[in-house]
Write a protein that holds these residues in place. Structure first.
Motif, PDB file in Angstrom:
ATOM      1  N   THR A  42       0.833  -1.203   0.000  1.00 29.91           N
ATOM      2  CA  THR A  42       0.000   0.000   0.000  1.00 29.91           C
ATOM      3  C   THR A  42       0.863   1.247   0.000  1.00 29.91           C
ATOM      4  OG1 THR A  42      -1.663  -1.194   1.268  1.00 29.91           O
ATOM      5  CG2 THR A  42      -1.855   1.187   1.215  1.00 29.91           C
ATOM      6  N   LEU A  43       0.523   2.180  -0.868  1.00 28.05           N
ATOM      7  CA  LEU A  43       1.223   3.458  -0.947  1.00 28.05           C
ATOM      8  C   LEU A  43       0.884   4.281   0.302  1.00 28.05           C
ATOM      9  CD1 LEU A  43       2.986   5.069  -3.010  1.00 28.05           C
ATOM     10  CD2 LEU A  43       0.869   6.172  -3.710  1.00 28.05           C
ATOM     11  N   PRO A  44       1.892   4.739   1.047  1.00 29.68           N
ATOM     12  CA  PRO A  44       1.602   5.486   2.286  1.00 29.68           C
ATOM     13  C   PRO A  44       1.269   6.955   2.013  1.00 29.68           C
ATOM     14  CG  PRO A  44       3.942   5.223   2.044  1.00 29.68           C
ATOM     15  CD  PRO A  44       3.310   4.494   0.894  1.00 29.68           C
ATOM     16  N   GLY A  45       0.225   7.197   1.258  1.00 30.48           N
ATOM     17  CA  GLY A  45      -0.183   8.558   0.914  1.00 30.48           C
ATOM     18  C   GLY A  45       0.221   8.898  -0.506  1.00 30.48           C
ATOM     19  N   ILE A  46      -0.698   9.474  -1.251  1.00 27.75           N
ATOM     20  CA  ILE A  46      -0.409   9.772  -2.659  1.00 27.75           C
ATOM     21  C   ILE A  46       0.509  10.964  -2.821  1.00 27.75           C
ATOM     22  CG2 ILE A  46      -2.552   8.745  -3.469  1.00 27.75           C
ATOM     23  CD1 ILE A  46      -3.578  11.665  -3.857  1.00 27.75           C
TER      24      ILE A  46
END
Length: 179
Positions: free
Chosen positions: A129-133
């Motif tokens: 999961t990307l930790p914030g775009i």
């Protein structure tokens, strides 16, 4: 006994030109007029990936009516949109796609991180999961919540509209287009 409120007295024009232009013409600066027009003509591109998409769909319903903010018609091609709404979880495999979609949008463009997962990765604490775009594209407005309430999204949209209206509309000397 209270005094009655009297209607305002009409202004009397002193010259012929002022009499002709008094109520028919509005004077403003060009950048303010462009800012006002852009504020009420936002074309969103929904990059919906997870459960927040259900809350996004509720924005078009009558209690919330996103149309009154000038942002009802979603564009499903980045070349016609000026606001990308990243709605939900973005995985590492989707990150290059999101970046490409952002790069395909024309200027000026804005980004809204919709929900906890798009803003910070949410409750997912893993390698996929990307930790914030904001690690791959710049974000203008963050909408908190899991999932965010439609009222919160409308508050975020109004904050973005204020930012659009305040922004400089004409290109400066360093922002001129190359031949």
């Amino acid at each position: 006994m209270a005094k009655p409120i009297l209607p305002p007295k009409p202004r009397l024009a002193t010259s012929g030109e002022e009499a002709l232009l008094g109520d028919a013409v509005v004077l403003t600066r060009l950048d303010k007029a462009i800012g006002w027009a852009r504020k009420y003509s936002i074309f969103p591109y929904p990059f919906a990936t997870a459960c927040c998409a259900m809350e996004y769909m509720s924005l078009s319903m009558s209690p919330y009516d996103i149309d009154r903010f000038g942002a009802l018609l979603p564009r499903f091609t980045p070349r016609q949109a000026d606001l990308i709404m990243v709605i939900g979880t973005v995985t590492m495999r989707q990150a290059p796609i999101l970046k490409r979609v952002y790069e395909q949008m024309a200027e000026p463009k804005w980004v809204m991180a919709f929900g906890a997962c798009a803003s910070t990765g949410g409750f997912y604490d893993n390698y996929t999961t990307l930790p914030g775009i904001d690690t791959i594209i710049p974000v203008d407005v963050y909408v908190p919540g899991c999932p965010p309430r439609p009222e919160g999204v409308l508050d975020g949209l109004m904050a973005l509209q204020r930012k659009i209206q305040r922004s400089k509309q004409t290109p400066g000397p360093t922002e001129t287009a190359s031949p």
